[in-house]
Design an enzyme around this catalytic site. Structure first.
Site, PDB file in Angstrom:
ATOM      1  N   CYS A 290      -1.326  -0.964   3.961  1.00  0.00           N
ATOM      2  CA  CYS A 290       0.034  -1.512   3.889  1.00  0.00           C
ATOM      3  C   CYS A 290       0.994  -0.452   4.419  1.00  0.00           C
ATOM      4  O   CYS A 290       0.561   0.463   5.131  1.00  0.00           O
ATOM      5  CB  CYS A 290       0.386  -1.975   2.474  1.00  0.00           C
ATOM      6  SG  CYS A 290       0.385  -0.668   1.230  1.00  0.00           S
TER       7      CYS A 290
ATOM      8  N   ARG B 114       0.791  -2.705  -2.328  1.00  0.00           N
ATOM      9  CA  ARG B 114      -0.159  -3.753  -1.956  1.00  0.00           C
ATOM     10  C   ARG B 114      -1.573  -3.255  -1.667  1.00  0.00           C
ATOM     11  O   ARG B 114      -2.542  -3.817  -2.197  1.00  0.00           O
ATOM     12  CB  ARG B 114       0.376  -4.532  -0.740  1.00  0.00           C
ATOM     13  CG  ARG B 114       1.617  -5.329  -1.060  1.00  0.00           C
ATOM     14  CD  ARG B 114       2.326  -5.767   0.198  1.00  0.00           C
ATOM     15  NE  ARG B 114       2.880  -4.628   0.923  1.00  0.00           N
ATOM     16  CZ  ARG B 114       3.425  -4.683   2.124  1.00  0.00           C
ATOM     17  NH1 ARG B 114       3.452  -5.841   2.762  1.00  0.00           N
ATOM     18  NH2 ARG B 114       3.934  -3.601   2.687  1.00  0.00           N
TER      19      ARG B 114
ATOM     20  N   ASP C 231       5.903  -7.733   0.767  1.00  0.00           N
ATOM     21  CA  ASP C 231       6.208  -6.417   0.190  1.00  0.00           C
ATOM     22  C   ASP C 231       6.991  -6.598  -1.122  1.00  0.00           C
ATOM     23  O   ASP C 231       8.089  -7.153  -1.115  1.00  0.00           O
ATOM     24  CB  ASP C 231       7.050  -5.651   1.224  1.00  0.00           C
ATOM     25  CG  ASP C 231       7.375  -4.242   0.793  1.00  0.00           C
ATOM     26  OD1 ASP C 231       7.093  -3.892  -0.374  1.00  0.00           O
ATOM     27  OD2 ASP C 231       7.908  -3.497   1.623  1.00  0.00           O
TER      28      ASP C 231
HETATM   29  P1  4NP Z   1       3.610  -1.022  -0.028  1.00  0.00           P
HETATM   30  O1  4NP Z   1       5.106  -1.124  -0.564  1.00  0.00           O
HETATM   31  O2  4NP Z   1       3.694  -0.964   1.480  1.00  0.00           O
HETATM   32  O3  4NP Z   1       2.991  -2.285  -0.514  1.00  0.00           O
HETATM   33  O4  4NP Z   1       3.009   0.231  -0.641  1.00  0.00           O
HETATM   34  C1  4NP Z   1       6.131  -0.254  -0.207  1.00  0.00           C
HETATM   35  C2  4NP Z   1       6.187   1.004  -0.770  1.00  0.00           C
HETATM   36  C3  4NP Z   1       7.232   1.856  -0.463  1.00  0.00           C
HETATM   37  C4  4NP Z   1       8.202   1.442   0.431  1.00  0.00           C
HETATM   38  C5  4NP Z   1       8.139   0.195   1.004  1.00  0.00           C
HETATM   39  C6  4NP Z   1       7.102  -0.648   0.691  1.00  0.00           C
HETATM   40  N1  4NP Z   1       9.281   2.310   0.717  1.00  0.00           N
HETATM   41  O5  4NP Z   1      10.181   1.899   1.488  1.00  0.00           O
HETATM   42  O6  4NP Z   1       9.317   3.447   0.212  1.00  0.00           O
END
Ligand code: 4NP
Length: 156
Positions: free
Chosen positions: A10, A16, A128
């Protein structure tokens, strides 16, 4: 038998993809198939490298029996495209970023999307949950439980 090597990807590798890793490992263990798989996760961005999964994701997952233990790391094209057979992205942006990092048509051929393996839930991406509320984390887990079932059927 050669192990099937799967990397879930991800953006941040704190919501995710660590959840996908945890859910898939749970299902693999439930069937006694640990010996047949190598399972890991990574993020296309490195801003959370070294951190455990987001506390909210951990709490929602644990309520369903999934213990998320992975530590965030950035996807490394020089190593990960060779090491894994299946590189399973959570959304279309992850797919584009991975394709941009691919070094060959063989690398590109390893990239797929989690929702390609859906059985019941008709979503084309794992959304997300980072900036949203509890329901976003629950939805992620619903979609992942469904798609992990489909992925495991495909690989078994
Ligand atoms: P992930 O979610 O891609 O599912 O781990 C996110 C985690 C952090 C961020 C964005 C999405 N961020 O902008 O820090």
């Amino acid at each position: 038998m050669e192990k099937k090597k799967i990397l879930f990807v991800c953006l941040g590798n704190i919501c995710r993809s660590p959840a996908a890793e945890g859910v898939f490992k749970y299902k693999v263990n439930e069937r006694g198939l640990e010996h047949a798989f190598e399972i890991d996760s990574a993020g296309t961005a490195g801003y959370h490298a070294g951190e455990p999964a987001d506390k909210r994701m951990q709490q929602h997952a644990l309520k369903r029996g999934f213990n998320l233990t992975s530590i965030s790391r950035k996807f490394n094209p020089a190593v990960d495209f060779d090491r894994f057979d299946w590189i399973v992205a959570m959304d279309n942006e992850n797919v584009s970023n991975l394709k941009r990092m691919a070094r060959s048509p063989e690398d590109v051929a390893k990239i797929c999307k989690m929702t390609d393996f859906k059985k019941i839930w008709n979503y084309s991406e794992i959304p997300d949950p980072y900036y949203g509320g509890d329901e976003g984390f629950e939805l992620v887990l619903d979609l992942l439980e469904d798609a992990c079932e489909g992925l495991l059927e495909k690989l078994s």
